[in-house]
Design a protein around this motif. Sequence first.
Motif, short mmCIF file in Angstrom:
data_model
loop_
_atom_site.label_atom_id
_atom_site.label_comp_id
_atom_site.label_asym_id
_atom_site.label_seq_id
_atom_site.Cartn_x
_atom_site.Cartn_y
_atom_site.Cartn_z
N VAL A 1 -4.82 8.60 8.18
CA VAL A 1 -3.91 7.94 7.25
C VAL A 1 -4.73 6.92 6.48
O VAL A 1 -5.43 6.10 7.08
CB VAL A 1 -2.75 7.26 7.99
CG1 VAL A 1 -1.94 6.40 7.02
CG2 VAL A 1 -1.84 8.30 8.64
N LEU A 2 -4.64 6.97 5.15
CA LEU A 2 -5.32 6.02 4.28
C LEU A 2 -4.30 5.14 3.60
O LEU A 2 -3.31 5.64 3.03
CB LEU A 2 -6.15 6.75 3.20
CG LEU A 2 -7.54 7.25 3.56
CD1 LEU A 2 -7.47 8.32 4.63
CD2 LEU A 2 -8.26 7.77 2.33
N ALA A 3 -4.50 3.84 3.67
CA ALA A 3 -3.66 2.89 2.95
C ALA A 3 -4.37 2.52 1.66
O ALA A 3 -5.53 2.10 1.69
CB ALA A 3 -3.40 1.65 3.79
N PRO B 1 0.81 -1.23 0.00
CA PRO B 1 0.00 0.00 0.00
C PRO B 1 0.84 1.28 0.00
O PRO B 1 1.96 1.31 0.52
CB PRO B 1 -0.80 -0.11 1.30
CG PRO B 1 -0.73 -1.54 1.70
CD PRO B 1 0.59 -2.02 1.21
N ALA B 2 0.28 2.31 -0.60
CA ALA B 2 0.77 3.67 -0.41
C ALA B 2 0.00 4.28 0.75
O ALA B 2 -1.17 3.97 0.96
CB ALA B 2 0.56 4.49 -1.68
N LEU B 3 0.67 5.13 1.53
CA LEU B 3 0.03 5.77 2.67
C LEU B 3 -0.18 7.25 2.38
O LEU B 3 0.77 7.97 2.07
CB LEU B 3 0.86 5.59 3.94
CG LEU B 3 1.16 4.14 4.36
CD1 LEU B 3 1.89 4.12 5.70
CD2 LEU B 3 -0.12 3.30 4.44
N HIS B 4 -1.44 7.69 2.46
CA HIS B 4 -1.82 9.08 2.21
C HIS B 4 -2.35 9.69 3.50
O HIS B 4 -2.91 8.99 4.35
CB HIS B 4 -2.93 9.17 1.16
CG HIS B 4 -2.52 8.69 -0.19
ND1 HIS B 4 -2.12 9.53 -1.20
CD2 HIS B 4 -2.49 7.43 -0.72
CE1 HIS B 4 -1.85 8.82 -2.28
NE2 HIS B 4 -2.06 7.56 -2.02
N ASP C 1 -3.44 13.88 -2.76
CA ASP C 1 -2.09 14.40 -2.62
C ASP C 1 -1.09 13.26 -2.81
O ASP C 1 -1.45 12.07 -2.72
CB ASP C 1 -1.89 15.02 -1.23
CG ASP C 1 -2.74 16.27 -1.03
OD1 ASP C 1 -3.16 16.86 -2.04
OD2 ASP C 1 -2.97 16.64 0.13
N ALA C 2 0.16 13.61 -3.03
CA ALA C 2 1.20 12.60 -3.14
C ALA C 2 1.26 11.82 -1.82
O ALA C 2 1.11 12.40 -0.74
CB ALA C 2 2.54 13.25 -3.44
N PRO C 3 1.48 10.51 -1.88
CA PRO C 3 1.55 9.72 -0.64
C PRO C 3 2.75 10.13 0.20
O PRO C 3 3.80 10.50 -0.32
CB PRO C 3 1.67 8.28 -1.15
CG PRO C 3 2.24 8.40 -2.52
CD PRO C 3 1.70 9.68 -3.09
N VAL C 4 2.60 10.01 1.50
CA VAL C 4 3.74 10.28 2.39
C VAL C 4 4.69 9.08 2.40
O VAL C 4 5.89 9.22 2.67
CB VAL C 4 3.28 10.61 3.82
CG1 VAL C 4 2.63 11.97 3.86
CG2 VAL C 4 2.33 9.56 4.36
N ILE C 5 4.15 7.89 2.12
CA ILE C 5 4.96 6.69 1.91
C ILE C 5 4.44 6.04 0.65
O ILE C 5 3.27 5.64 0.58
CB ILE C 5 4.87 5.73 3.10
CG1 ILE C 5 5.48 6.39 4.36
CG2 ILE C 5 5.59 4.42 2.80
CD1 ILE C 5 5.39 5.53 5.61
N ALA C 6 5.29 5.94 -0.36
CA ALA C 6 4.83 5.48 -1.68
C ALA C 6 4.57 3.98 -1.72
O ALA C 6 3.68 3.52 -2.44
CB ALA C 6 5.86 5.86 -2.75
#
Length: 312
Positions: free
Chosen positions: A259-261, A246-249, A305-310
């Motif tokens: 936080v959304l995965a 997952p990416a984390l947004h 927005d860009a994910p905080v963790i890609a």
Amino acid sequence: MDSAAIDRFEASRGRLASLAYRLLGSAADAEDAVQDTFLRWQAADRERVEVPEAWLTKVVTNLCLDRLRSARARHERAAGAWLPEPLLEGDPMLGPADTFEQRESVSLAVLTLMERLSPVERAAYVLREAFSYSHAEIAGILDITESASQQHVHRARRRVTAERRGGDAVDPASARRVVEEFLAAATSGRTERLVAMLTADATAVSDGAGLARRLLRYDTRERVASYVRAGFKPTPAKRRMAGGSPALHIALINGSPAVLATVEDRVVGVVVFGISAGKVASLRGIAAADNLTRLNEVWRQHEPDAPVIAAW
């Protein structure tokens, strides 16, 4: 049904849906209640309806009350396995958000607290706080006296105010900074960093991705920190369950930072934060697929927005 009657209903659909969501805490159930209201509108002698908006409000409110009173709803909610369905910022079902009371009435914290109210107290509170109905109007909708409406709203407001904890109003920029710092601590492997970011009375609740029969609850900051550390530690099993890495947004859910995965264009989990005095006071983890249906529909129409963790 003629087009004018359909147009009249459609003009009220959004308001009816946001009212039903606040009463039921479920987008799917709210949509069902609105559809049932449409069927009643379709079958009604509309020439005798003096104020269609008032008529529709009364019908949808009472349909929601019937659902809250049903044996199935009482069983599901009393079983300890229920959390409100999360909605993404910008979802029209969130409804009015001009005042603090309107925003608070749709927060996950207050939707959860309202489970402790009687159905009539809940309806009176929502109609008054979120939609600014007068006590005379509420009395007509609920078939009670005006003084009873005042008493229900007073009791509901007192209980919500007394028991509400785990989140203050916070501007989005400040909330994002707290969540970014917390996420960095959660993925650092250092539990003491997490503990330092939690209030002394921090709590967490998780639906266990829908696999647990009851909600999982954590009620000391050491236990909350351990839960978070374990939850944010990536493993092959978690990635298999999610269907990928997952990416984390960071986004707003029901007005609160979260936080959304996501995997591709699908939300697979949400952690909603309650923030107080710059620290994390509460966490709500939601990953049961049935509780993310509406959120996913809106997410796919959203430019994130860009994910905080890609790739987690």
